[in-house]
Design a protein around this motif. Structure first.
Motif, mmCIF file in Angstrom:
data_model
loop_
_atom_site.group_PDB
_atom_site.id
_atom_site.type_symbol
_atom_site.label_atom_id
_atom_site.label_comp_id
_atom_site.label_asym_id
_atom_site.label_seq_id
_atom_site.Cartn_x
_atom_site.Cartn_y
_atom_site.Cartn_z
ATOM 1 N N GLN A 1 0.575 -1.327 0.323
ATOM 2 C CA GLN A 1 0.063 0.163 0.322
ATOM 3 C C GLN A 1 0.602 1.282 -0.060
ATOM 4 O O GLN A 1 0.789 2.521 0.170
ATOM 5 N N GLU B 1 3.774 4.352 -1.670
ATOM 6 C CA GLU B 1 4.230 5.044 -2.706
ATOM 7 C C GLU B 1 5.086 4.982 -3.001
ATOM 8 O O GLU B 1 6.407 4.035 -2.874
ATOM 9 N N PRO C 1 -4.430 -1.839 -3.570
ATOM 10 C CA PRO C 1 -3.268 -1.574 -3.876
ATOM 11 C C PRO C 1 -3.249 -1.487 -5.179
ATOM 12 O O PRO C 1 -3.921 -2.841 -5.961
ATOM 13 N N ASN D 1 0.079 2.844 -6.332
ATOM 14 C CA ASN D 1 1.052 2.482 -5.357
ATOM 15 C C ASN D 1 2.855 1.650 -5.422
ATOM 16 O O ASN D 1 3.487 2.680 -4.893
#
Lengths: 394, 257
Positions: free
Chosen positions: B12, B14, B206, B227
């Motif tokens: 999940q 970045e 995600p 993600n």
């Protein structure tokens, strides 16, 4: 509905389905949703029948082979698919699929080919309809089958060598699938056999079913009955057999015999006898029986006949094998070559080496009385003259 | 024991960088060392490819790596043997990616059990259809806590994406375009519109973008909408160099940061 035909989930017993990567799902789904409506539409049927009659030359004769019958002590008929335009049964399917592709609005056609027969049949219908045609063919097969490569090129097709893997039919099929993944919207893939994801096995079998539809009518005309005791066809992927068996499937009194290519012998390590050597598995989009290692890697098969050296069989054939409806046997290179020569000498017909495998099974049968046998003579032997010359030293 | 919740939390994140490579390539014994080096170099999670004789979704580079790996003697049996010490050396999530026939022959249940035993988090099986997964295999994957990752392409319908979202237990693998592996992503309006459409669907899973991600620019572009992104072919090319060393791998990963 027949227990031997595809069910509404796309399966024949445990075989079939559509094991394709998500990239191909929309293409396959489009076909699944549309193919029955399209091919049952009266205007499609009309176009299909007309082309088969005027362009292909159907109906193909059902010929009572007298001298062959005498030799084996049975009444042996040959279904003469070898007399079709382009020399084999393959054209029945490509005519059907090109009409389907037109109705789906596709502008570009791709196909795979082994010996080149299906490639030629595809290039032919693309020329007929003025559609772009790309044929994938193993690099090794391109070298072995120069005349068919030339035919395809003359008809305007692009022949792309498959250079991956073993560089033969299975790899040409992989390359065609990759092309379809990369060109999902405007392209129709004309698969040449009763293999691939649902609905291909059913679609191709329906287009080829003209073979048995005609045969039953012709049997009535010639014998007074549509019954045959034995119906014999060779099986690589199995398209001529699927067409030859189609209208006999539910008539359990008819013995359906599928002859696979045993190459140098079933256990020689150089064979294409899929049901004898294979296990259940997934290849080219369907669950079927295939030749593979313990780890599930696909084995490259061998046969003197380029049209039979495919490592799998269509899912319907896998079901006929497993359910016992079909009798699966095999013929070696030597047996097929001798059977090809025998037919030539007795009847003046040079068969394709593929079809000679079906003829070879006659040697292993015993007949009582006046049994009726129909053999699918799926193709003519012109393309195999080199092989015949080398083998017999003519 | 590793749990899917833990894995899902990680994916999940970045601008995640995930790396694909083929097991048993360039040498039979290189699989685990490469995983450890990738983690040290900063990769966020991994896909290890199970080589197959007929990889229809792959372009030439990954095809060749598969053939070489098979010649080297790689198989699922060998791979699980090699991965026994996986979790002593590697902590980031690891997925196995391969074609269904190799898993079917190994046995789907044995495959899931062995994944659990060595600490593999999930599987990506491009040619196992949604329908067959639901009908036949979902209970087995669930029993062993193995995540099955689904693919979504630009042609996948919204309805089907919703269904995939509901079935996904780790991430959704978003294909940058309809293509086989190893084609350079053309970052153009069309693909950005597609990424944005998916992002705006508000999916619960995600999203990780793969296929055509080869350098920092394409990775950045993709992770504006997702993600993470997966690099496969470009990394397999690095492994194909003569005398490839750990430093080459670190350098490659650093080029994305």
């Amino acid at each position: 509905m027949s227990q031997y035909q595809v069910d509404d989930r796309g399966y024949y017993g445990p075989f079939g389905g559509a094991y394709v990567p998500e990239m191909l799902y929309p293409n396959v789904e489009e076909l699944q949703n549309e193919y029955q409506n399209i091919i049952q539409d009266p205007s499609f049927r009309e176009d299909f029948v007309k082309l088969l009659k005027d362009y292909v030359g159907r109906p193909s004769p059902l010929y009572l082979a007298n001298r062959l019958s005498e030799k084996y002590g049975a009444r042996i008929f040959l279904k003469r698919e070898d007399l079709n335009h382009t020399g084999a049964h393959k054209i029945n399917n490509t005519i059907g699929q090109i009409l389907l592709a037109e109705r789906l609005g596709k502008k570009r056609i791709i196909a795979e080919t082994g010996a080149g027969q299906h490639g030629v049949a595809t290039a032919t219908v693309c020329a007929l309809k003025g559609l772009e045609c790309v044929v994938y063919m193993g690099e090794i097969d391109i070298e072995r089958q120069a005349p068919n490569v030339a035919r395809m090129k003359m008809m305007g097709a692009t022949v792309v060598p498959a250079t991956s893997g073993s560089k033969t039919l299975k790899d040409a099929t992989n390359e065609a699938l990759r092309d379809w993944i990369n060109n999902p919207v405007d392209t129709h893939y004309i698969i040449g056999s009763v293999v691939g994801p649902h609905p291909y096995p059913d679609m191709v079998a329906r287009f080829q079913s003209i073979i048995s539809e005609e045969t039953r009518k012709q049997l009535v005309e010639q014998t007074g009955s549509s019954h045959a005791d034995h119906v014999i066809a060779c099986v690589g992927g199995g398209s001529n057999a699927a067409g030859m068996f189609y209208h006999f499937l539910d008539d359990e009194a008819v013995n359906l015999i599928a002859v696979e290519a045993a190459g140098h012998g079933v256990n020689s390590g150089e064979s294409a006898a899929t049901t004898a050597l294979g296990r259940e598995g997934v290849l080219h989009g369907s669950r079927s029986i295939l030749m593979q290692t313990e780890d599930g890697q696909v084995i490259e098969p061998y046969s003197i006949s380029a049209g039979l050296d495919y490592p799998g069989i269509g899912p319907q054939h896998a079901w006929l094998f497993k359910s016992g409806r079909g009798t699966f046997v095999s013929a070696t290179d030597d047996e097929a070559m001798q059977a090809g020569l025998l037919l030539t000498k007795l009847e003046g017909i040079i068969p394709a080496i593929e079809s000679a495998h079906a003829l070879a099974h006659l040697e292993k049968m015993t007949f009582k009385g006046d049994e009726t046998v129909v053999i699918c003579l799926s193709g003519r032997g012109d393309k195999d003259l080199d092989n015949y010359m080398k083998y017999f030293g003519f | 024991m590793r749990t899917l919740d833990h894995t899902r939390k990680i994916v999940q994140g970045e601008r995640l960088l995930s790396i694909y490579y083929t097991a048993g390539y360039p040498t039979l014994e290189s699989t685990l060392n490469i995983a450890a080096t990738l983690e040290k170099s900063g990769a966020d999670f991994l896909e290890i490819g199970i080589p197959y004789s007929d990889p229809v979704a792959d372009g030439p580079v990954i095809q060749e790596s598969s053939q070489k790996a098979l010649r080297n003697g790689m198989s699922l049996k060998v791979l699980f043997e090699q991965l026994k010490p996986l979790r002593e050396q590697v902590q980031i999530p690891v997925f196995l990616m391969g074609y269904f026939n190799t898993i079917l022959q190994y046995g789907v249940e044995k495959f899931c059990a062995d994944c659990q035993a060595v600490g593999v988090d999930g599987a990506i099986i491009p040619d196992l259809p949604l329908y067959e997964y639901e009908e036949m295999y979902q209970p087995i994957f669930e029993k062993y806590g193995i995540s099955n990752v689904f693919l979504v392409t630009p042609q996948t319908s919204d309805e089907r994406i919703r269904k995939i979202d509901a079935l996904s237990t780790s991430f959704i693998y978003l294909l940058s375009s309809n293509a086989t592996t190893g084609k350079q992503l053309q970052v153009e309006d069309r693909s950005e519109a597609y990424f944005a459409r998916i992002k705006n669907m508000g999916l619960s899973s995600p999203i990780v973008i793969g296929f055509g991600i080869s350098n920092r620019e394409t990775h950045q572009k993709a992770t504006n909408y997702a993600n993470g992104a997966i690099v496969g072919t470009a990394f397999v090319r690095v492994l194909g160099k003569e005398n490839v060393a750990a430093a080459d791998i670190s350098e490659f990963i650093a080029s994305f940061k």
